[in-house]
Design a protein around this motif. Structure first.
Motif, short mmCIF file in Angstrom:
data_model
loop_
_atom_site.label_atom_id
_atom_site.label_comp_id
_atom_site.label_asym_id
_atom_site.label_seq_id
_atom_site.Cartn_x
_atom_site.Cartn_y
_atom_site.Cartn_z
N VAL A 141 -0.84 -6.67 -0.57
CA VAL A 141 -0.44 -5.92 -1.76
C VAL A 141 -0.62 -4.43 -1.51
O VAL A 141 0.24 -3.61 -1.85
N LEU A 142 -1.76 -4.07 -0.91
CA LEU A 142 -2.04 -2.67 -0.61
C LEU A 142 -0.96 -2.07 0.28
O LEU A 142 -0.42 -1.00 -0.01
N GLY A 143 -0.63 -2.78 1.37
CA GLY A 143 0.37 -2.28 2.30
C GLY A 143 1.74 -2.16 1.68
O GLY A 143 2.40 -1.12 1.78
N MET A 144 2.19 -3.21 1.00
CA MET A 144 3.52 -3.20 0.43
C MET A 144 3.62 -2.22 -0.74
O MET A 144 4.59 -1.48 -0.87
N ASN A 145 2.60 -2.21 -1.60
CA ASN A 145 2.62 -1.34 -2.77
C ASN A 145 2.65 0.13 -2.36
O ASN A 145 3.44 0.92 -2.88
N ASP A 146 1.80 0.50 -1.40
CA ASP A 146 1.78 1.89 -0.94
C ASP A 146 3.09 2.28 -0.28
O ASP A 146 3.60 3.39 -0.48
N ALA A 147 3.64 1.37 0.51
CA ALA A 147 4.90 1.66 1.19
C ALA A 147 6.02 1.88 0.18
O ALA A 147 6.82 2.82 0.31
N ILE A 148 6.08 1.03 -0.83
CA ILE A 148 7.14 1.15 -1.83
C ILE A 148 7.00 2.44 -2.62
O ILE A 148 7.95 3.21 -2.78
N VAL A 149 5.80 2.69 -3.14
CA VAL A 149 5.59 3.87 -3.98
C VAL A 149 5.79 5.16 -3.17
O VAL A 149 6.55 6.05 -3.56
N GLU A 150 5.10 5.26 -2.03
CA GLU A 150 5.17 6.48 -1.24
C GLU A 150 6.53 6.67 -0.57
O GLU A 150 7.10 7.76 -0.59
N PHE A 151 7.04 5.59 0.02
CA PHE A 151 8.25 5.72 0.83
C PHE A 151 9.51 5.81 -0.01
O PHE A 151 10.48 6.45 0.39
N ALA A 179 2.57 6.49 8.88
CA ALA A 179 1.89 6.02 7.68
C ALA A 179 1.38 4.59 7.86
O ALA A 179 0.31 4.24 7.36
N THR A 180 2.13 3.78 8.61
CA THR A 180 1.70 2.40 8.88
C THR A 180 0.38 2.39 9.65
O THR A 180 -0.56 1.66 9.30
N TYR A 205 -2.58 -7.39 8.28
CA TYR A 205 -1.79 -7.76 7.10
C TYR A 205 -1.29 -6.51 6.38
O TYR A 205 -0.13 -6.43 5.96
N THR A 206 -2.16 -5.51 6.24
CA THR A 206 -1.76 -4.26 5.58
C THR A 206 -0.66 -3.56 6.37
O THR A 206 0.36 -3.14 5.80
N GLY A 207 -0.87 -3.40 7.67
CA GLY A 207 0.09 -2.71 8.52
C GLY A 207 1.43 -3.40 8.59
O GLY A 207 2.49 -2.75 8.48
N ILE A 208 1.41 -4.72 8.74
CA ILE A 208 2.67 -5.47 8.83
C ILE A 208 3.44 -5.39 7.52
O ILE A 208 4.67 -5.18 7.52
N ALA A 209 2.75 -5.55 6.40
CA ALA A 209 3.41 -5.46 5.09
C ALA A 209 4.01 -4.08 4.89
O ALA A 209 5.14 -3.93 4.40
N TYR A 210 3.29 -3.05 5.30
CA TYR A 210 3.77 -1.67 5.16
C TYR A 210 5.00 -1.44 6.03
O TYR A 210 6.02 -0.90 5.57
N LEU A 211 4.91 -1.85 7.30
CA LEU A 211 6.00 -1.59 8.25
C LEU A 211 7.27 -2.34 7.86
O LEU A 211 8.38 -1.78 7.94
N ILE A 212 7.15 -3.60 7.46
CA ILE A 212 8.32 -4.39 7.06
C ILE A 212 9.01 -3.73 5.86
O ILE A 212 10.24 -3.63 5.80
N THR A 213 8.20 -3.26 4.92
CA THR A 213 8.76 -2.59 3.74
C THR A 213 9.48 -1.31 4.14
O THR A 213 10.59 -1.02 3.67
N ALA A 216 12.82 -2.10 5.79
CA ALA A 216 13.78 -2.58 4.79
C ALA A 216 14.37 -1.42 4.00
O ALA A 216 15.58 -1.38 3.73
N LEU A 217 13.54 -0.44 3.65
CA LEU A 217 14.01 0.69 2.85
C LEU A 217 14.85 1.66 3.68
O LEU A 217 15.77 2.30 3.15
N ILE A 218 14.55 1.78 4.96
CA ILE A 218 15.31 2.68 5.83
C ILE A 218 16.67 2.09 6.22
O ILE A 218 17.62 2.83 6.51
#
Length: 292
Positions: A141-151, A179-180, A205-213, A216-218
């Protein structure tokens, strides 16, 4: 027997034989002996229910192979906790049919036995769940949430400051990868001091969730022509909403909670940050006077 009741019973019969194979397949994936035995027991009870229904339909039914394959595959990908709770939530609807259909109760005395089994299933399932990956769901949740909000905000800002998909992709990848690594490192240090989880796994888990997000956004910026910035931004925002919806549905089923509340809270924050960054991008470009 009434034809409508016969159709309902046949539907239940098909469901029981299908769930028998799903529970059996998932039990083979488990390493924990106690969890495996509970699932095997539940599978045997599903088969027992199948034979009860068979007495009334006089039909031998084959399981839904597509459903068995799909649920087994999803259990491997998403974890067995999610699939078991998803199945159990659907079983609750069946239990309601048992208890509300008075005609069926009159026709089939064994319904009370099946009902008791289904209720017991739910209790055992909830006690069963201790899947390793769910211990790290907070890290995901931390990784994905931060990636979505920040990115989301960063890409929205880049879109109106740079107006070039290739340049946005390049800067986005550099920012996203950096950032990842930063997020994973922070989670590692944080978890190491807390001592309740494996720091390396939590960071992974945090890094993978962040990077995948991030990827996907890029993707829209990388795949569309360099001048189609507005279209890329629009598609990116759709991807954001989709990721938020899918992930929150997963968390709601696996961990409980209210989907609508989680979804709208996270979507509001992400889109709000994107809008503010959108305005900042326009203002900075105007006041700094940079043109591309």
């Amino acid at each position: 027997m009434d034809s409508n009741i016969s159709k309902i019973i046949e539907k239940f019969q098909l469901s029981e034989i299908t769930e028998y194979y799903i529970y059996t397949n998932i039990s083979k994936l488990l390493k924990n002996k106690e969890d495996k035995e509970i699932l095997e027991k539940i599978a045997d009870e599903e088969m027992k229910h199948y034979y009860i229904w068979e007495k009334y339909t006089n039909k031998q039914l084959e399981p839904s192979k597509i459903k068995v394959f799909t649920y087994t595959l999803l259990a491997r990908i998403l974890g067995y906790t999610f699939i078991l709770k998803l199945m159990e939530s659907k079983a609750n609807g069946v239990i309601e049919v048992y208890t509300k259909n008075s005609d069926m109760i009159k026709e089939i005395p064994e319904i009370s036995e099946i009902y008791d089994d289904e209720v017991q299933h739910e209790k055992e399932m909830l006690e069963l769940i201790d899947e390793k990956r769910l211990q790290y769901v907070s890290s995901m949740v931390l990784g994905m949430n931060d990636a979505i909000v920040e990115f989301t905000g960063a890409l929205a800002g880049y879109s109106f400051a740079l107006k070039d998909n290739r340049l946005i992709t390049l800067i986005g990848l550099i920012t996203g990868i950096s950032a990842t690594l930063s997020m994973a490192s922070s989670e590692y240090l944080s978890t190491k001091h807390e001592g309740d989880k494996n720091p390396f796994e939590a960071a992974s888990y945090t890094g993978i969730a962040y990077l995948i997000t991030v990827l996907a956004l890029i993707a829209p910026y990388a795949l569309l022509p360099k001048e189609s910035v507005l279209l890329a931004l629009f598609i990116m925002l759709i991807i954001v909403i989709s990721i938020i919806g899918i992930f929150n549905y997963y968390i709601t089923i696996a961990k409980g909670g209210i989907f609508r509340k989680r979804f709208f809270e996270m979507a509001s924050i992400s889109l709000g940050v994107a809008f503010v960054s959108f305005i900042i991008g326009i203002l900075l470009k105007k006041f700094i006077g940079i043109e591309f």
